[in-house]
Design a protein around this motif. Structure first.
Motif, mmCIF file in Angstrom:
data_model
loop_
_atom_site.group_PDB
_atom_site.id
_atom_site.type_symbol
_atom_site.label_atom_id
_atom_site.label_comp_id
_atom_site.label_asym_id
_atom_site.label_seq_id
_atom_site.Cartn_x
_atom_site.Cartn_y
_atom_site.Cartn_z
ATOM 1 N N ASN A 41 0.834 -1.211 0.000
ATOM 2 C CA ASN A 41 0.000 0.000 0.000
ATOM 3 C C ASN A 41 0.867 1.259 0.000
ATOM 4 O O ASN A 41 0.595 2.216 -0.718
ATOM 5 N N GLN A 42 1.915 1.248 0.822
ATOM 6 C CA GLN A 42 2.810 2.400 0.887
ATOM 7 C C GLN A 42 3.518 2.617 -0.450
ATOM 8 O O GLN A 42 3.647 3.746 -0.916
ATOM 9 N N LYS A 44 2.476 1.740 -3.454
ATOM 10 C CA LYS A 44 1.512 2.252 -4.437
ATOM 11 C C LYS A 44 1.221 3.732 -4.192
ATOM 12 O O LYS A 44 1.111 4.505 -5.137
ATOM 13 N N GLN A 45 1.126 4.123 -2.926
ATOM 14 C CA GLN A 45 0.873 5.533 -2.616
ATOM 15 C C GLN A 45 2.062 6.389 -3.027
ATOM 16 O O GLN A 45 1.888 7.474 -3.582
ATOM 17 N N ASP A 46 3.279 5.916 -2.778
ATOM 18 C CA ASP A 46 4.481 6.669 -3.139
ATOM 19 C C ASP A 46 4.609 6.881 -4.640
ATOM 20 O O ASP A 46 5.183 7.873 -5.087
ATOM 21 N N GLY A 48 2.011 7.079 -6.744
ATOM 22 C CA GLY A 48 0.813 7.708 -7.279
ATOM 23 C C GLY A 48 -0.171 6.733 -7.908
ATOM 24 O O GLY A 48 -0.986 7.127 -8.738
ATOM 25 N N ASP A 50 -3.230 3.576 -7.628
ATOM 26 C CA ASP A 50 -4.372 3.239 -6.768
ATOM 27 C C ASP A 50 -3.903 2.283 -5.669
ATOM 28 O O ASP A 50 -3.123 1.361 -5.932
ATOM 29 N N LEU A 51 -4.399 2.516 -4.468
ATOM 30 C CA LEU A 51 -4.012 1.674 -3.335
ATOM 31 C C LEU A 51 -4.529 0.251 -3.516
ATOM 32 O O LEU A 51 -5.542 0.018 -4.164
ATOM 33 N N TRP A 55 -6.441 2.427 3.497
ATOM 34 C CA TRP A 55 -5.464 2.306 4.579
ATOM 35 C C TRP A 55 -6.048 1.659 5.833
ATOM 36 O O TRP A 55 -5.389 0.845 6.487
#
Length: 153
Positions: A41-42, A44-46, A48, A50-51, A55
């Motif tokens: 998840n982290q 994918k967030q870094d 840009g 989709d998660l 969270w």
């Protein structure tokens, strides 16, 4: 004169040892799985993207996995003390894992790509469940030592 063996020091049957080895593997898998969900998840967030999941759900899954791992490690540590509740918890955990692996295998069949690892792990889980809930597991975990303060002589 016959020596009386202390029931607290009785040897653990090989079937129970093999089941505990499987539980050790599952505990390690749960720790790594919980970490992988948060890390993915982290990542994918870094980047840009989709998660993987929201969270809150990711942390819930990770904490659930880590909680199961802690419970299984506690069962592993306390298995030598021959507590009956350890056997019950092991049966529930192995049932949960076995059922989830059967669902994973059936899901892979529906997707058209049968997963051999899911099939093998499901089979090993069923075997471990059978060992813990079977006669040897029941005999080992239900044996009682002498009551404290009572002489066996």
């Amino acid at each position: 004169m016959i020596a009386v063996q202390d029931s607290a020091k009785a040897r653990m049957p090989g079937a129970v040892v093999l089941a505990l080895v499987m539980v050790t593997g599952h505990a390690l898998g749960y720790v790594l799985g919980g970490w992988a969900v948060i890390d993915e998840n982290q990542s994918k967030q870094d980047h840009g993207q989709d998660l993987l999941m929201p969270w809150a759900l990711a942390w819930f899954v990770a904490l659930f996995c880590w909680g199961l791992a802690v419970l299984q490690v506690a069962c592993l540590v306390l298995a030598r003390k021959r507590r009956h509740w350890v056997r019950v918890v092991l049966i529930v955990c192995l049932s949960f894992v076995g059922l989830s692996m059967v669902v994973a295998f059936l899901g892979s069949l529906v997707a058209g790509v049968p997963s051999l690892p899911a099939f093998v792990i499901a089979g090993l889980d069923v075997a471990a469940l059978w060992m813990v809930s079977g006669e040897k597991g029941r005999g080992y975990f239900s044996a009682r030592g002498p009551a404290s303060g009572v002489s066996t002589a």
